[in-house]
Design a protein around this motif. Structure first.
Motif, PDB file in Angstrom:
ATOM      1  N   LEU A 167      56.286 -35.109 -26.030  1.00 31.75           N
ATOM      2  CA  LEU A 167      56.239 -33.663 -26.255  1.00 31.75           C
ATOM      3  C   LEU A 167      54.990 -33.048 -25.637  1.00 31.75           C
ATOM      4  O   LEU A 167      55.045 -31.971 -25.028  1.00 31.75           O
ATOM      5  N   LYS A 168      53.850 -33.727 -25.806  1.00 30.04           N
ATOM      6  CA  LYS A 168      52.600 -33.227 -25.218  1.00 30.04           C
ATOM      7  C   LYS A 168      52.699 -33.168 -23.696  1.00 30.04           C
ATOM      8  O   LYS A 168      52.271 -32.188 -23.068  1.00 30.04           O
ATOM      9  N   GLN A 169      53.271 -34.214 -23.111  1.00 29.64           N
ATOM     10  CA  GLN A 169      53.427 -34.244 -21.660  1.00 29.64           C
ATOM     11  C   GLN A 169      54.397 -33.165 -21.187  1.00 29.64           C
ATOM     12  O   GLN A 169      54.182 -32.537 -20.145  1.00 29.64           O
ATOM     13  N   GLN A 170      55.469 -32.949 -21.976  1.00 29.31           N
ATOM     14  CA  GLN A 170      56.432 -31.916 -21.618  1.00 29.31           C
ATOM     15  C   GLN A 170      55.790 -30.538 -21.656  1.00 29.31           C
ATOM     16  O   GLN A 170      56.011 -29.708 -20.764  1.00 29.31           O
ATOM     17  N   ASN A 171      54.982 -30.287 -22.683  1.00 24.80           N
ATOM     18  CA  ASN A 171      54.278 -29.006 -22.774  1.00 24.80           C
ATOM     19  C   ASN A 171      53.318 -28.824 -21.607  1.00 24.80           C
ATOM     20  O   ASN A 171      53.190 -27.720 -21.056  1.00 24.80           O
ATOM     21  N   LEU A 172      52.632 -29.908 -21.236  1.00 29.98           N
ATOM     22  CA  LEU A 172      51.705 -29.846 -20.112  1.00 29.98           C
ATOM     23  C   LEU A 172      52.445 -29.558 -18.806  1.00 29.98           C
ATOM     24  O   LEU A 172      51.985 -28.748 -17.985  1.00 29.98           O
ATOM     25  N   ILE A 173      53.590 -30.192 -18.637  1.00 27.92           N
ATOM     26  CA  ILE A 173      54.397 -29.967 -17.433  1.00 27.92           C
ATOM     27  C   ILE A 173      54.843 -28.506 -17.353  1.00 27.92           C
ATOM     28  O   ILE A 173      54.791 -27.880 -16.285  1.00 27.92           O
ATOM     29  N   GLU A 174      55.269 -27.958 -18.491  1.00 27.29           N
ATOM     30  CA  GLU A 174      55.714 -26.565 -18.520  1.00 27.29           C
ATOM     31  C   GLU A 174      54.565 -25.620 -18.186  1.00 27.29           C
ATOM     32  O   GLU A 174      54.755 -24.627 -17.460  1.00 27.29           O
ATOM     33  N   LEU A 175      53.367 -25.895 -18.706  1.00 27.64           N
ATOM     34  CA  LEU A 175      52.199 -25.062 -18.387  1.00 27.64           C
ATOM     35  C   LEU A 175      51.872 -25.135 -16.899  1.00 27.64           C
ATOM     36  O   LEU A 175      51.542 -24.118 -16.268  1.00 27.64           O
ATOM     37  N   LEU A 176      51.951 -26.343 -16.342  1.00 28.27           N
ATOM     38  CA  LEU A 176      51.670 -26.508 -14.912  1.00 28.27           C
ATOM     39  C   LEU A 176      52.709 -25.779 -14.062  1.00 28.27           C
ATOM     40  O   LEU A 176      52.373 -25.196 -13.021  1.00 28.27           O
ATOM     41  N   GLU A 177      53.965 -25.816 -14.508  1.00 29.29           N
ATOM     42  CA  GLU A 177      55.022 -25.117 -13.767  1.00 29.29           C
ATOM     43  C   GLU A 177      54.771 -23.612 -13.779  1.00 29.29           C
ATOM     44  O   GLU A 177      54.994 -22.925 -12.768  1.00 29.29           O
ATOM     45  N   LYS A 182      52.801 -18.785 -10.883  1.00 30.45           N
ATOM     46  CA  LYS A 182      51.845 -17.684 -10.752  1.00 30.45           C
ATOM     47  C   LYS A 182      51.115 -17.753  -9.415  1.00 30.45           C
ATOM     48  O   LYS A 182      50.903 -16.737  -8.757  1.00 30.45           O
ATOM     49  N   ILE A 183      50.731 -18.985  -9.035  1.00 28.20           N
ATOM     50  CA  ILE A 183      50.052 -19.159  -7.745  1.00 28.20           C
ATOM     51  C   ILE A 183      50.967 -18.740  -6.612  1.00 28.20           C
ATOM     52  O   ILE A 183      50.540 -18.101  -5.637  1.00 28.20           O
ATOM     53  N   HIS A 184      52.249 -19.087  -6.726  1.00 23.75           N
ATOM     54  CA  HIS A 184      53.226 -18.709  -5.700  1.00 23.75           C
ATOM     55  C   HIS A 184      53.345 -17.189  -5.619  1.00 23.75           C
ATOM     56  O   HIS A 184      53.392 -16.617  -4.517  1.00 23.75           O
ATOM     57  N   ASP A 185      53.386 -16.526  -6.788  1.00 22.96           N
ATOM     58  CA  ASP A 185      53.478 -15.061  -6.809  1.00 22.96           C
ATOM     59  C   ASP A 185      52.228 -14.430  -6.195  1.00 22.96           C
ATOM     60  O   ASP A 185      52.324 -13.429  -5.461  1.00 22.96           O
ATOM     61  N   ILE A 186      51.061 -15.005  -6.503  1.00 19.07           N
ATOM     62  CA  ILE A 186      49.805 -14.472  -5.950  1.00 19.07           C
ATOM     63  C   ILE A 186      49.796 -14.599  -4.429  1.00 19.07           C
ATOM     64  O   ILE A 186      49.365 -13.679  -3.719  1.00 19.07           O
ATOM     65  N   LYS A 187      50.280 -15.736  -3.920  1.00 18.41           N
ATOM     66  CA  LYS A 187      50.332 -15.923  -2.470  1.00 18.41           C
ATOM     67  C   LYS A 187      51.251 -14.887  -1.817  1.00 18.41           C
ATOM     68  O   LYS A 187      50.950 -14.357  -0.746  1.00 18.41           O
TER      69      LYS A 187
END
Length: 211
Positions: A167-177, A182-187
């Motif tokens: 669950l912790k890893q899944q939450n981390l993956i979702e945050l990274l996604e 956001k980075i893609h939108d900024i670019k």
């Protein structure tokens, strides 16, 4: 063959018969579970068959999870050899000592005998017999048994800890996604601003060409 078979089994587990200490530490249980060694082996006593087993070894379990081990008195096949017996003396080199008990198998009986004396040439038992004998092994008072139910509950607790980690890893993956999006939108915004910044120059150039 020493097994229990049936459609189910119920074990007393009502909380009213227990003094609850607390919940098990699933993180520690996972560490303990990972310390257990699963071993391939066959039984020394060939009467029990020659099939391979994949289980734990009690002495190793005792090192990391001693509460799953109990000690009883039992005979082990640590000699397992045919020998000659003459008036109670068995000509066979063993590590048996005076005062120990040994299981002997004759054609007409199987019994546990006291070792009266022992030396490098063999040992003597309290049986006035002669002929062939099968020396099975000695009686020990520290025969190790494994409580597999205890190991099963250890596995349940460890699995719960693994689920927490997933669950912790899944939450981390979702945050990274989300951050990647956001980075893609900024670019994209940066590219759009670059294009807008160059628009007046292009318009001026077009006006000059028209004149």
């Amino acid at each position: 063959d020493g097994r229990f078979m049936g459609s189910g089994i119920h074990i007393f587990s009502d909380e009213r018969i227990k003094d609850i200490v607390g919940l098990s530490n699933s993180k520690n249980d996972l560490s303990t579970l990972l310390s257990l060694e699963i071993t391939d082996y066959k039984m020394k006593d060939k009467k029990k068959g020659d099939k391979p087993y994949k289980k734990v070894i009690a002495q190793q379990v005792k090192e990391v999870y001693p509460q799953a081990i109990s000690l009883t008195t039992e005979v082990v096949p640590d000699i397992y050899a045919v020998a000659n017996i003459e008036n109670g003396f068995i000509s066979l080199e063993t590590s048996l000592k005076k005062g120990e008990k040994v299981r002997l198998i004759f054609e007409d009986e199987t019994s546990l005998f006291d070792v009266i004396s022992a030396d490098k040439d063999g040992f003597k038992v309290s049986a006035n017999k002669s002929g062939k004998v099968f020396v099975y092994g000695r009686e020990v008072d520290d025969f190790h048994s494994v409580d597999y139910e205890s190991l099963s509950m250890l596995n349940v607790s460890a699995t719960q800890e693994l689920y927490k980690l997933i669950l912790k890893q899944q939450n981390l993956i979702e945050l990274l996604e989300i951050k990647v999006a956001k980075i893609h939108d900024i670019k994209e915004d940066i590219e759009m601003l670059k294009n807008l910044a160059g628009l007046p120059t292009k318009l001026n150039s077009s006006a000059i060409n028209i004149e």
